[in-house]
Scaffold this active site. Structure first.
Site: not given
Ligand code: ADP
Ligand code: F6P
Length: 457
Positions: A155, A362
């Site tokens: 990812h 990202d």
């Molecule tokens: P990462 O996997 O690095 O966290 P992404 O943008 O790919 O970043 O995915 C984040 C996911 O988590 C999205 O589906 C988003 O809606 C959810 N998310 C991120 N921040 C929040 C938040 N503050 N509250 C609820 N959901 C969140």
């Molecule tokens: O999408 C990136 C990621 O590292 C996932 O593998 C992970 O589930 C998410 O962000 C949140 O991080 P963590 O599992 O360390 O709370």
């Protein structure tokens, strides 16, 4: 179709309605919900001994979780996965640490996941591992004699070889990755970087179909950009019960809203984004009092030093910027350190005139995709997106910016806020088309289809 067994460190929140903990859990949950299968992952609990924890049904999904010991957690999760791999995979080598003992702990926990899997799987099951926590899982399974087809989807980004080689265990990691039958990446840039490492640093070869031979094994590689469920996001954004929340929150906001939503992670570029917003207020003073920037950032990995530091720094910056510009009736920057359930988040995206998504790096960034999907096609907001997010490869009708260029981001904000409705609609339509084409279903079907069709080991 054979049964699907998904393995990831983080699994979806067990209780309905809780905020998702990142893109992986959100994506895998949606992908599995439809066809069912088994999902194996960490329970999130630290126990006296590592052991399979609870087993439960999440709709059609059989969820099997594993408890970790304090030592496992420190060496595997906090240590090698998040102290070494995460920063390096995101080109932040300066924030990385490395200890061989932690790498050994990482391999030990991968072997523990492999043992649990070994007890659960049938010979025809497809094993689909996720992310940087499980790079050595297939190697551990092969050592147990497991011959099932196994694929890994990364990812995160995969960095250029010179960056990856700053991890002293780089060769052991790539050798272990070659024990999978298939490796999926978010973008061609990531796939190419992995292939370059295999070819230049491991004496490997590559065929035209992306199969790489190195370390005495052949592994198929491919690009599978993770998508979202466009209609589901739109439905949540429009539901009247959900909109009431956005309206309440929106009442505290002046006229136009710039919205950012991220886990509180240094790779998301929040510090640079705050500075860019400050620059925007300096350079485009006419917007003062008319625009509010809301940053939603729930704390993530709070027991890691680098995460505590970024949190402290941002609190200081938010206070300083507000102290400098706020008026009696206007607070420019709203900084919310908490997560929200998806049904509240989606209408908030919908209410925002600008979605500001500027990670320094990202893998994909699903927030960018969700923001676009949540918009009203007749009056959509504008996405300002980092060129270093995987999503930029598909969402090139957004306003692409370099997150390190504060003046450039400030100019893009000004342009987004002033953009005429026809241009907003055109850009939005182009992006929605891409999102529909590269949907979450397609991501799952292509990956699983290719894995099922890959030659058996
Ligand atoms: P990462 O996997 O690095 O966290 P992404 O943008 O790919 O970043 O995915 C984040 C996911 O988590 C999205 O589906 C988003 O809606 C959810 N998310 C991120 N921040 C929040 C938040 N503050 N509250 C609820 N959901 C969140
Ligand atoms: O999408 C990136 C990621 O590292 C996932 O593998 C992970 O589930 C998410 O962000 C949140 O991080 P963590 O599992 O360390 O709370």
């Amino acid at each position: 179709m054979p049964r699907l067994v998904v393995v990831s460190n983080r699994v979806a929140p067990i209780r309905e309605g809780e905020p998702t903990s990142g893109g992986l859990a959100a994506g895998v949950m949606d992908a599995l919900r439809e066809q069912g299968g088994v999902w194996v992952g960490w329970s999130g609990e630290i126990a006296a001994s590592s052991q399979p924890g609870e087993e439960q049904a999440l709709g059609p999904i059989r969820l099997v979780t594993i408890d970790l010991t304090r030592r496992d957690y420190d060496e595997f999760y906090r240590g090698f996965a998040n102290g070494t791999l995460w920063p390096v995979l995101h080109y932040q080598m300066g924030l990385a640490r490395f200890e061989w003992a932690e790498f050994a702990g990482y391999q030990r926990v991968n072997a523990l996941f492999a043992e649990t899997l070994g007890r659960l799987i049938a010979p025809d099951d497809l094993i689909w591992a996720h992310d940087y926590h499980l790079l050595t899982l297939a190697e551990a399974l092969r050592k147990q004699g497991v011959a099932n087809r196994m694929g890994l989807f990364l990812h995160t980004p995969f960095p250029a070889p010179a960056v990856f080689m700053t991890v002293p265990a780089h060769e052991a990691l790539v050798r272990a990755m070659c024990a999978f039958d298939m490796l999926g990446f978010q973008t061609e840039t990531d796939r190419r970087a992995f292939a370059d490492y295999a070819l230049r640093c491991a004496g490997g070869t590559e065929q035209r179909d992306g199969t790489i031979s190195a370390f005495g094994r052949s592994v198929r590689t491919g690009v599978y950009p993770i998508g979202i469920e466009v209609d589901e996001v739109r439905r949540q954004a429009e539901a009247p019960a959900n909109r009431r929340f956005a309206t309440r929150l929106g009442a505290s906001v002046h006229e136009r809203l710039i919205l950012s939503v991220d886990r509180l992670d240094y790779s998301k570029g929040l510090r640079q984004r705050f500075s860019a917003f400050e620059r925007f207020l300096d350079l485009h003073a006419a917007w003062r009092g008319k625009v509010t920037f809301m940053q939603i950032a729930p704390p993530s990995r709070p027991d890691i030093q680098t995460y505590r530091e970024i949190r402290r720094e941002l609190e200081g910056e938010a206070g300083r910027i507000n102290g400098r510009f706020a008026e009696v009736d206007w607070v420019p920057l709203h900084y919310l350190n908490r997560g929200f359930p998806r049904n509240q988040l989606m209408p908030l995206y919908n209410a925002a005139a600008v979605g500001l998504v500027t990670p320094l790096r990202d893998g994909m960034n699903l927030v960018a995709k969700e923001y676009v999907a949540a918009q009203d096609p007749d009056d959509p907001g504008v996405l300002v997106l980092s060129q270093f997010a995987g999503a930029a490869m598909e969402l090139d009708a957004s306003l692409l910016v370099n997150p390190y260029d504060e003046a450039g981001v400030a100019a893009a904000l000004n342009r987004a806020l002033a953009m005429r409705p026809e241009e907003r609609r055109e850009r939005h339509a182009a992006m929605i088309e891409v999102l529909r084409r590269n949907s979450l279903d397609r991501w799952r079907d292509r990956f699983v289809g290719d894995l099922a069709g890959s030659p058996r080991t």
